[in-house]
Motif scaffolding. Structure first.
Motif, PDB file in Angstrom:
ATOM      1  N   ASP A  79       0.833  -1.204   0.000  1.00  0.00           N
ATOM      2  CA  ASP A  79       0.000   0.000   0.000  1.00  0.00           C
ATOM      3  C   ASP A  79       0.867   1.253   0.000  1.00  0.00           C
ATOM      4  O   ASP A  79       0.592   2.206  -0.732  1.00  0.00           O
ATOM      5  CB  ASP A  79      -0.929   0.023   1.226  1.00  0.00           C
ATOM      6  N   SER A  80       1.919   1.242   0.819  1.00  0.00           N
ATOM      7  CA  SER A  80       2.761   2.439   0.852  1.00  0.00           C
ATOM      8  C   SER A  80       3.559   2.560  -0.445  1.00  0.00           C
ATOM      9  O   SER A  80       3.799   3.672  -0.919  1.00  0.00           O
ATOM     10  CB  SER A  80       3.683   2.431   2.076  1.00  0.00           C
ATOM     11  N   LEU A  81       3.936   1.403  -1.049  1.00  0.00           N
ATOM     12  CA  LEU A  81       4.591   1.449  -2.361  1.00  0.00           C
ATOM     13  C   LEU A  81       3.665   2.104  -3.385  1.00  0.00           C
ATOM     14  O   LEU A  81       4.082   2.967  -4.159  1.00  0.00           O
ATOM     15  CB  LEU A  81       4.912   0.027  -2.841  1.00  0.00           C
ATOM     16  N   ALA A  82       2.405   1.673  -3.366  1.00  0.00           N
ATOM     17  CA  ALA A  82       1.429   2.205  -4.330  1.00  0.00           C
ATOM     18  C   ALA A  82       1.249   3.703  -4.130  1.00  0.00           C
ATOM     19  O   ALA A  82       1.151   4.469  -5.084  1.00  0.00           O
ATOM     20  CB  ALA A  82       0.099   1.481  -4.172  1.00  0.00           C
ATOM     21  N   LYS A  83       1.245   4.120  -2.859  1.00  0.00           N
ATOM     22  CA  LYS A  83       1.040   5.535  -2.548  1.00  0.00           C
ATOM     23  C   LYS A  83       2.219   6.366  -3.072  1.00  0.00           C
ATOM     24  O   LYS A  83       2.034   7.392  -3.694  1.00  0.00           O
ATOM     25  CB  LYS A  83       0.896   5.705  -1.027  1.00  0.00           C
ATOM     26  N   VAL A  84       3.424   5.846  -2.822  1.00  0.00           N
ATOM     27  CA  VAL A  84       4.623   6.570  -3.253  1.00  0.00           C
ATOM     28  C   VAL A  84       4.685   6.650  -4.772  1.00  0.00           C
ATOM     29  O   VAL A  84       5.014   7.684  -5.339  1.00  0.00           O
ATOM     30  CB  VAL A  84       5.882   5.869  -2.690  1.00  0.00           C
ATOM     31  N   GLU A  85       4.348   5.528  -5.439  1.00  0.00           N
ATOM     32  CA  GLU A  85       4.540   5.468  -6.887  1.00  0.00           C
ATOM     33  C   GLU A  85       3.379   6.070  -7.670  1.00  0.00           C
ATOM     34  O   GLU A  85       3.462   6.256  -8.865  1.00  0.00           O
ATOM     35  CB  GLU A  85       4.752   4.007  -7.307  1.00  0.00           C
ATOM     36  N   ARG A  86       2.260   6.331  -6.991  1.00  0.00           N
ATOM     37  CA  ARG A  86       1.074   6.816  -7.692  1.00  0.00           C
ATOM     38  C   ARG A  86       1.298   8.205  -8.280  1.00  0.00           C
ATOM     39  O   ARG A  86       1.946   9.030  -7.715  1.00  0.00           O
ATOM     40  CB  ARG A  86      -0.116   6.825  -6.739  1.00  0.00           C
TER      41      ARG A  86
END
Lengths: 324, 428
Positions: free
Chosen positions: A317-324
């Motif tokens: 989830d935090s990866l997705a947030k950073v990469e979004r």
């Protein structure tokens, strides 16, 4: 009357180029014709250094007010007065010399039929090549144990042999480099060091495999394999340099660390250059499986496994947030 | 795997052309087909999704008018690029007069692969959507724009709803071709029985049933034809509801079991799974593998290389009489490491996988167990998950099992994988 001391002028490899006899103290060193020992070095002062005996009777080397100063190779900063025995060599201008008191002991005389003294035992060719062969055999045995297809003995022997060849070439390159700065190539020493590194590396890989199998998550393969691998690389470069040069050990350790660090940095930068790092489809299963009995395998229960899975969700989830 | 019928640019090949029956050949068709074509062809415009800056065609498909107010139905996969990247693409229709009109997407039903479009009305004649299903063997007519060949009619036979499918699909015997996606399949009276969606080749084609079309139109009408504010968020919501639905009861209650090397493993856990087994033994190879694989074919199109709703599990047993246990485990390890489960997708849509690996006791055995998860970046609350376990400590025998889920919520993925694993027993 015997000499009081000798001044030995050294070449770049540390070999004695000239010897000057010191009959009276103090003795002056420099370019000027008034000196006791003349040095043809345009970077030295007319009167550059002075050798004298202090009140305790110790032989001292002192800067006699020179332009460019008196130095001890490998150490930083000019020196003023240093006991001759406290430094392996001195440098003035571009001349390296050492001061040897007459009372310095020499090696015992060889018997008439004694052989020419050779390299230390570990630097000789037989132990060096034995270790290289052991590395090759170790690799071959590992390959044979891992082989689950139709194994081809010829191929495995060729692979094992190629390990020895690669080690020989590696040691040869180091030996050539050593020969360029010193009077001996010390091929055997380099081969021993490189072979030991390969053997230790294989041992590390083996241990890392079992550690990753028995303790997944606790000790990841990265730590088990990466840190010893790094230490081993530093040690390898360190010993090659110790054999090749006469630099102080501390300096060599710094160089070895810097070299490995530079390679590591290049590796990290190259990986960053890929953009996304690991591909989105790549699955890292941690697939180290060893044929051990289950009694030796620490295991958790299903509930504990799935309660830990929740962490994955927050990570992605935090990866997705950073990469979004 | 079925093939979708939208055409990406450059797909036109001589081989595909052979499979198309262009309109010019209608003399050879029966009289009724000619009548149907003349009466209804004009109600099926072509849809083009264009790259905004260059105006180049990215996808072509077909659609049909559902009322006189400029509303149309097509496949979601025809307009999926526009939904995912409205800043990069625009869409237009080409009507029977050859006039281009811009279209916009009002709402989508990603599960059934449908989209409701709107354009400026221009005395377009709609098609009526049928109520109920035709009789088995009924002659049907598929209309659409295959490749760049113009409006085409294809005769087909209604062969009922696909048995055991998670999402209902009509099985049509007839040759649907790329570009016909989103076009209607009608009966002789011009009633839409289904929407052309995919083909499995050899005249096996699939339609979205009319009930899903009616539901989409009704939902559009109920909202006074206002566009869904955030289409992607709605796609994500639909997928979450859909996957939570089919996973809710998965691997609970009575689950059929298959036994491999004394290990009881789940098989055909729901009617929509297809399961088959295969033994893999090559001459002279010192080991043997037996595989048991269950898949559902109900995948949901998200983009050309990304499918949600992938639901697959399988087991592989490895045995060897010849290999020593170290060699056997080298084989076992490389097989475990094989990440063939390529779920597709790119870094634009997905994060990388994060995995948790442990040795776990389950069902009287010790397993190397891995659970991997990656998140969808643009579809909130959706994940892909891979679960894998390999039995340890049996020398020259090994049983491996895996479960793959795509486009599901993390809660469902964890719960389903856990239930799946808890079904497994080693019956010594």
């Amino acid at each position: 009357m015997g000499a009081l001391a000798w001044v030995e002028v050294l070449d770049a490899r540390g070999q004695v180029r000239q010897r000057h006899r010191v009959d009276a103290l103090p003795a002056l060193l420099g370019r000027g014709y008034g000196c006791d020992i003349l040095v043809d070095d345009p970077w030295t002062s007319p009167i550059h250094a002075r050798i004298y005996r202090d009140l305790d009777g110790t032989l001292q080397v002192e800067d006699a007010g020179s332009e460019n100063g008196l130095w001890i190779p490998g150490r930083s900063g000019r020196v003023h007065a240093v006991a001759a025995s406290a430094a392996p060599a001195f440098r003035m201008g571009r001349t390296t010399f050492r001061v040897v008191p007459a009372e310095t002991p020499v090696a015992p005389t060889l018997a008439a039929d004694a052989e020419v003294p050779g390299p230390a035992r570990w630097e000789r060719l037989v132990p060096a090549f034995s270790l290289a062969a052991l590395a090759g055999i170790g690799y071959g045995v590992g390959e044979m144990l891992d082989d689950w297809g139709k194994h081809n003995n010829g191929e495995i022997i060729a692979d094992a042999f190629s390990i020895v060849v690669v080690l020989t070439i590696w040691a040869g390159v180091w030996a050539l480099g050593t020969r360029a700065v010193s009077h001996r190539a010390r091929f055997g020493g380099h081969l021993t060091v490189a072979s030991l590194a390969v053997l230790l590396g294989m041992l590390c890989t083996l241990v890392a495999g079992f550690a990753a199998f028995l303790f997944p998550g606790a000790l990841t393969t990265e730590v088990v394999l990466f840190l010893p691998g790094l230490a081993l690389s530093v040690a390898l470069i360190y010993w090659h340099l110790v054999i090749a040069s006469s630099l102080p050990r501390a300096r060599i350790a710094m160089i070895a660390t810097a070299v490995v660090g530079a390679f590591l940095l290049v590796g990290v930068l190259a990986e960053d250059g890929d953009g996304e790092g690991r591909a989105v489809g790549r699955l890292e299963f941690g697939a180290d499986l060893k044929p051990l009995r289950t009694t030796f395998i620490p295991a958790q229960d299903t509930a504990a496994f799935f309660s830990g899975v929740a962490e994955l969700r927050s990570t992605v989830d935090s990866l997705a947030k950073v990469e979004r | 795997m079925t093939r979708l019928l939208a055409v990406g640019c450059g797909l036109l090949s001589a081989l595909c052309l052979l499979a198309v029956r262009p309109a010019a050949a209608q003399d050879s068709l029966s009289g009724e087909t000619a009548v149907v074509f003349q009466r209804y062809a004009a109600r099926v415009p072509k849809i083009q999704v264009l790259e905004s800056t260059s105006g180049a065609k990215a996808v072509t498909g077909s659609a049909f008018y559902v009322d006189t107010k400029g509303h149309l139905v097509t496949n979601y996969h025809v307009v999926s690029k526009l939904v995912a990247h409205p800043e990069r693409y625009r869409a237009e229709l080409l009507d029977s007069a050859g006039t281009a009109r811009p279209v916009r997407v009002l709402r989508v039903d990603v599960i059934h692969d449908l989209a409701l479009l709107a354009t400026d009305p221009r005395r377009d004649v709609p098609l009526e959507v049928a109520v109920g299903l035709p009789a088995q063997g009924r002659r049907l007519y598929s209309l659409g724009h295959p490749f760049e060949l113009g409006i085409t009619i294809v005769e087909g036979t209604y062969n009922g709803l696909m048995a055991h499918a998670l999402t209902p699909r009509i099985h049509l015997t007839g040759a649907l071709n790329p570009g016909m996606s989103g076009g209607p399949t009608i009966d002789g009276a011009g009633r839409v029985v289904g929407v052309n969606v995919s083909t499995a080749g050899n005249e096996v084609s699939f339609l979205v049933p009319a009930t899903a079309v009616r539901a989409l139109i009704a939902a559009g009408a109920a909202e006074q034809w206002t566009p869904t504010p955030d289409l992607l968020a709605d796609v994500a919501r639909q997928l979450r509801t859909y996957s939570d639905g089919y996973l809710r009861e998965m691997f609970t209650g009575e689950v059929p079991v298959t036994t491999m090397a004394g290990v009881a493993l789940p098989t055909r856990a729901a009617p929509f799974f297809n399961c088959w087994a295969d033994a893999d033994q090559e001459e002279g190879r010192p080991w043997r593998a037996v595989e048991h694989l269950c898949t559902s074919d109900d995948v949901v199109f998200l983009s050309e290389d990304l499918w949600a709703g992938v639901l697959e599990f399988g087991h592989t047993m490895y045995t060897s009489d010849e290999l020593s246990s170290t060699r056997f485990y080298s084989l076992y390890q490389s097989s475990f490491d094989d990440d063939y489960q390529w779920l597709g997708g790119s870094g634009e849509d997905l994060t990388r996988f994060e995995c948790r690996t442990r040795n776990v006791e389950q069902g009287g055995a010790t397993w190397r167990t891995v659970f991997c998860l990656r998140a969808y970046k643009r579809l909130e609350g959706l994940y892909d998950a891979v679960f894998k376990a390999a039995q340890l400590g049996r020398g020259n025998v090994g049983v491996m099992t895996r479960l793959t889920l795509s486009g599901v919520t993390a809660e469902s993925a964890e719960r389903t994988a856990r239930r799946y694993f808890e079904r497994i027993r080693w019956e010594r």
